[in-house]
Design an enzyme around this catalytic site. Structure first.
Site: not given
Ligand code: PEP
Ligand code: MG
Length: 587
Positions: A190, A297, A333, A429, A452-453, A463, A500
């Protein structure tokens, strides 16, 4: 001078005098009371539970007004604990054994907390923090002790603490507090959520922070590098002060520019939107220059509530957000729990490869359908689009769309309004989705690439693992090839393609992704002004040539070197942005 390291969760650099926040529970002894006082003691405790609940509700109403519903939700669990009739019953039973109200209460609470104490899981730990927090509040009230509050942090202070309970963290005042560092807390705690939403530089999980601290000391919190500097030397102070001034000046000029539309020199419009976790972040988006929300998110609604919210609760949050952003889009999402946002009680050996996102939702249809209905209903109030994360197979898109259809039919039968043409997209992703993008494109209205994923799964590099962070690099040619493939497949099927992931928040990433052909970029709000500036000063045709060359290199180091050199040569005025090291995962 002492430099400590922790998890960088938010903001830039903050410097100020240490304000030590401690929330130690009051010391308690096992006090016996005479039998004749049992009834009055029971009444005293009952009255105190009622008045403490009232105090929390008032605090919650104030926070709802000033910071929004999700912040207010952080207090919900504590109000519920105090409203639980079995708590009062247990307390009364303890008092009937001739214990004082204070001791009877803490004994009852210890019983509730027992199963949570051994839990490894993040959400359970958060719930434990609620129990400790509310216990301290009731005990302080029973003992008439003065309250210690974060609200007392003076101007230009840096708040340092072992941990900050939920009812205190919502009282942080970003106008006075320059930074925040704690020994506890992780990326999804939090404290992290609030610090990020308030844009307070914050570093969490700093071991031995308070041991090393001396009273009234000067402290620097570097929320980008994940460093806390105690008692910096004069030389260091002047370096940090210059960085803070430079940052503020560059932000100001970027904010001024952010008001202009993100159109390239050769007149291509690139949509620049923001990633948000809380609806309270929406207010600032216009100032940053974001066109809408490219990724909402929704996990954080679940994390702040520490339970699955009802359809009505979600509908209120999503529709409020849609109304605020109208006519700009908001891409909601569906729940992406799992991975690093671990579900209570579902620890797995490999959470990133496990029961995450739609995989979890397919096995929990009621939770999924409630969210789908809430998103659909919100679509009646603005420009809402829906997006499914973690898609790895075409059958998942079909299944998710079937459930969406079922949710629509349920709403129709109840005569509830929604947008029947709401756009449906997926996050690309997972490498399998990127490789099959041409088949998947026929079933959706857009793709949003989660770099990211996509990077972690393509390179088999967790990551969040610092030890292998040098392997995690979204400029790896393997990742770039997948991105190019997805954009090509999307365009061939006449759907738009966005990105994103964090790559969209870096100057090099923005230029490269535009060169690869993206239509939209969505990023953390703080990165939006830089992205807008880049868009307005480049030509898509030139970037396309640069991106093609970049893909010819064999390693991320070569790609980054080439991009820095070529982009700063071609666009002199943007060179400082392209040569900036700290924003790029530089090998
Ligand atoms: C990603 O995976 O790039 C993404 C934007 O989603 P998250 O970071 O919430 O997994
Ligand atoms: Mg992701």
């Amino acid at each position: 001078m002492i430099i400590l390291r922790g998890i960088a969760v938010s903001g830039s650099i903050g410097m100020g005098k240490a304000f030590l926040f401690t929330s130690k529970p009051p010391e308690l002894r096992r006090v016996r009371i005479p039998e004749k006082n049992i009834q009055t003691e029971q009444e005293r405790l009952e009255a105190m539970l009622t008045s403490t609940r009232k105090e929390l509700k008032e605090l919650q109403a104030g926070i709802h007004k000033s910071l929004g519903p999700e912040f207010a939700d952080l207090l919900e669990v504590q109000i519920q604990i105090l409203s639980d009739p079995s708590l009062l019953e247990t307390c009364k039973r303890n008092i009937s054994e001739a214990y004082s109200a204070e001791y009877a209460f803490s004994k009852a609470v210890a019983e509730i907390a027992k199963p949570l104490l051994d839990a490894k899981d993040g959400l359970f730990k958060e719930r434990l923090a609620d129990i400790e927090d509310v216990t301290n509040r009731v005990l302080r009230n029973l003992l008439s002790l003065p309250s210690v509050s974060i609200i007392d942090a003076p101007s230009d202070s840096v708040v340092l603490a072992h941990n900050i309970p939920p009812s205190e963290v919502v009282l942080l005042d970003s106008r006075r507090v320059r930074g925040l560092a704690t020994e506890m807390g992780g990326r999804t705690s939090h404290i992290a959520i609030i610090a990020k939403a308030l844009e307070i530089p914050a570093v969490l999980g700093v071991e031995h922070l308070l041991e090393k601290l001396k009273d009234d000391e000067q402290v620097v919190v570097d929320g980008q590098r994940g460093q806390v500097v105690l008692a910096p030397t004069e030389h260091r102070v002047s370096i940090y002060a210059a960085e803070i001034r430079e940052y503020a000046a560059s932000r100001k000029s970027l904010f001024d520019e952010a008001k202009q539309a993100p159109i390239t020199l050769d007149e291509r419009k690139i949509d620049i939107s923001a990633n948000i976790e809380l609806t309270s972040e929406i207010g600032a988006l216009k100032r940053y220059g974001a066109q809408g929300v490219g990724l909402f998110r929704t996990e954080y609604i679940f994390l702040t509530k520490r339970r699955f919210p009802s359809e009505e609760e979600q509908y209120r949050i999503y529709s409020e957000a849609a109304k605020k952003l109208k006519p700009h889009p908001i891409i909601i999402r569906t729940l992406d729990l799992g991975g690093d946002k671990i579900l209570p009680g579902y620890e797995e050996a490999n959470p990133f490869l496990g029961w995450r996102a739609v995989r979890f939702l397919f096995d929990n249809e009621d939770i999924f359908l409630a969210q789908l209905r809430a998103i659909l209903r919100a679509s009646a109030h603005g420009n809402v689009k829906i997006m499914f994360p973690m898609i790895s197979d075409l059958s998942e898109i079909k299944r998710a769309k079937l459930l969406l259809k079922r949710a629509s039919e349920e709403l129709e039968s109840k005569k509830q309004r929604f947008d029947p043409d709401m756009e449906v997209g997926i996050m690309v992703e997972v490498p399998s989705a990127a490789l099959m993008a041409d088949r998947m494109a026929k079933y959706v209205d857009f793709f949003s690439i989660g770099t990211n994923d996509l990077t972690q799964y393509t390179l088999a590099a967790d990551r969040g693992n610092e030890k292998i962070s040098s392997l995690f690099n979204h400029y790896h040619p393997a990742v770039l090839q997948l991105i190019r493939r997805v954009i090509g497949a999307g365009h061939k099927a006449h759907i738009w393609v966005g990105v994103c992931g964090e790559m969209a928040a870096e100057a090099l990433g923005v230029a490269l992704l535009i060169g690869l052909g993206v239509d939209e970029l969505s990023m953390t709000p703080g990165a939006v002004p830089v992205a807008c500036k880049i868009v307005r000063n480049v030509k898509v045709e030139e970037l396309r040539r640069i991106a093609n060359r970049a893909l010819g290199y064999s390693t991320p180091v070569e790609v980054i070197r080439y991009l820095r050199r070529e982009l700063s040569r071609k666009y002199h005025d943007l060179a400082v942005l392209f040569l900036e090291r700290k924003n790029v995962c530089y090998p």
